[in-house]
Design an enzyme around this catalytic site. Sequence first.
Site, PDB file in Angstrom:
ATOM      1  N   ASN A   6       6.683 -10.619   7.066  1.00 29.27           N
ATOM      2  CA  ASN A   6       6.563  -8.991   6.847  1.00 29.27           C
ATOM      3  C   ASN A   6       5.523  -8.448   7.931  1.00 29.27           C
ATOM      4  OD1 ASN A   6       6.087  -6.480   5.786  1.00 29.27           O
ATOM      5  ND2 ASN A   6       4.468  -7.241   4.223  1.00 29.27           N
TER       6      ASN A   6
ATOM      7  N   LYS B 229       5.430  -5.480   8.489  1.00 27.26           N
ATOM      8  CA  LYS B 229       4.790  -4.097   8.299  1.00 27.26           C
ATOM      9  C   LYS B 229       5.283  -3.181   9.189  1.00 27.26           C
ATOM     10  CE  LYS B 229       1.407  -6.719   5.681  1.00 27.26           C
ATOM     11  NZ  LYS B 229       0.155  -6.905   5.251  1.00 27.26           N
TER      12      LYS B 229
ATOM     13  N   HIS C  28       4.946  -4.103  -2.687  1.00 28.95           N
ATOM     14  CA  HIS C  28       3.874  -4.564  -1.850  1.00 28.95           C
ATOM     15  C   HIS C  28       2.649  -3.747  -2.312  1.00 28.95           C
ATOM     16  CE1 HIS C  28       1.197  -5.552   1.273  1.00 28.95           C
ATOM     17  NE2 HIS C  28       2.121  -6.670   1.493  1.00 28.95           N
TER      18      HIS C  28
ATOM     19  N   GLU D  20       0.413  -2.622  -0.657  1.00 25.00           N
ATOM     20  CA  GLU D  20       0.119  -1.500   0.433  1.00 25.00           C
ATOM     21  C   GLU D  20       1.016  -0.198  -0.114  1.00 25.00           C
ATOM     22  OE1 GLU D  20       1.126  -3.378   3.756  1.00 25.00           O
ATOM     23  OE2 GLU D  20      -1.061  -4.405   3.670  1.00 25.00           O
TER      24      GLU D  20
ATOM     25  N   GLU E 167       0.118 -11.942  -4.245  1.00 25.23           N
ATOM     26  CA  GLU E 167      -0.674 -11.504  -3.099  1.00 25.23           C
ATOM     27  C   GLU E 167      -1.914 -11.100  -3.489  1.00 25.23           C
ATOM     28  OE1 GLU E 167       2.043 -11.079   0.890  1.00 25.23           O
ATOM     29  OE2 GLU E 167       1.742  -9.052  -0.290  1.00 25.23           O
TER      30      GLU E 167
ATOM     31  N   GLY F  93      -4.922  -9.451   4.825  1.00 22.57           N
ATOM     32  CA  GLY F  93      -5.463  -8.701   6.373  1.00 22.57           C
ATOM     33  C   GLY F  93      -7.057  -8.795   6.083  1.00 22.57           C
TER      34      GLY F  93
ATOM     35  N   SER G 248      -3.546 -13.369   4.402  1.00 25.05           N
ATOM     36  CA  SER G 248      -4.322 -14.242   5.162  1.00 25.05           C
ATOM     37  C   SER G 248      -3.783 -15.737   5.416  1.00 25.05           C
ATOM     38  CB  SER G 248      -5.868 -14.266   5.024  1.00 25.05           C
ATOM     39  OG  SER G 248      -6.281 -12.872   5.072  1.00 25.05           O
TER      40      SER G 248
END
Length: 257
Positions: free
Chosen positions: A9, A11, A95, A97, A167, A173, A213
């Site tokens: 991904n 992003k 996701h 985010e 996730e 991250g 991660s």
Amino acid sequence: MRRPIIAGNWKMNKTSEEAILLSNGIKRDLFDIQNIEIVLCPPFTSLSDVRDVILDTNIILGAQNMHWQAEGAFTGEIAPGMLKHIGCKYVIIGHSERRIYFGETNETVEKKVRAALKENLSPILCVGEKLKERENGKTFDVVSEHVEKGLLGVGEKEILDVVIAYEPVWAIGTGKNATPDQAQEVHKFIRGILSDKYGKEISDNVRIQYGGSVNPDNIADLIKEKDIDGALVGGASIKEGSFVDLVKRASDIVKEK
Ligand code: 13P
């Protein structure tokens, strides 16, 4: 047996020029990997460039988001058919985010999952708890809500086209991945939800990826786990060397699994 899937991904990273360079490197270094499905999810602006690079290879194209409507006055949005037409097989849906920064809810996520399947796109449905939720013992409540609501309109015939990505938000991250035991515990729980809804035989064939991660040093121990069928990779997927190493290490483990 479930064929593991590792998706990058990217992003909001990479111009189309950079995307061409990165995908060319990945293609060159991973051309002989067959026991893992490799997916690249660049930004919308690079989809057609990356598609051209990976044409007729073992690498598959995916997108990071879409709208649920087929067309219309939705400025700035992208329709499922547009992704299909440009050559995507996968699309990441829900996701964290998107949920956190762009107000996506279980309801909009469910509409997107259904719209993707209708267009013969395979949704990668993202689920996972925030740090506070884990600390308050709410992990299983949050994950089951994400899974059950996200799959509300998905029938027996379609579920095998869905990939679930666990996730945990606190692992994204942060450099602090879930331990293999922590991830396996939730993956097993998700497979249990699928088994209750679709039966054991079907649930045994649905792929559940871990994301958060993931890097070349931790992929092996994660993918060894019984219910971990690959990874959704952010930071380590936008550097050629780390993505290539990560996929090769996973491939070696899968040969033994
Ligand atoms: P990182 O691998 O950078 O933690 O991101 C994970 C992720 O969000 C993949 O979708």
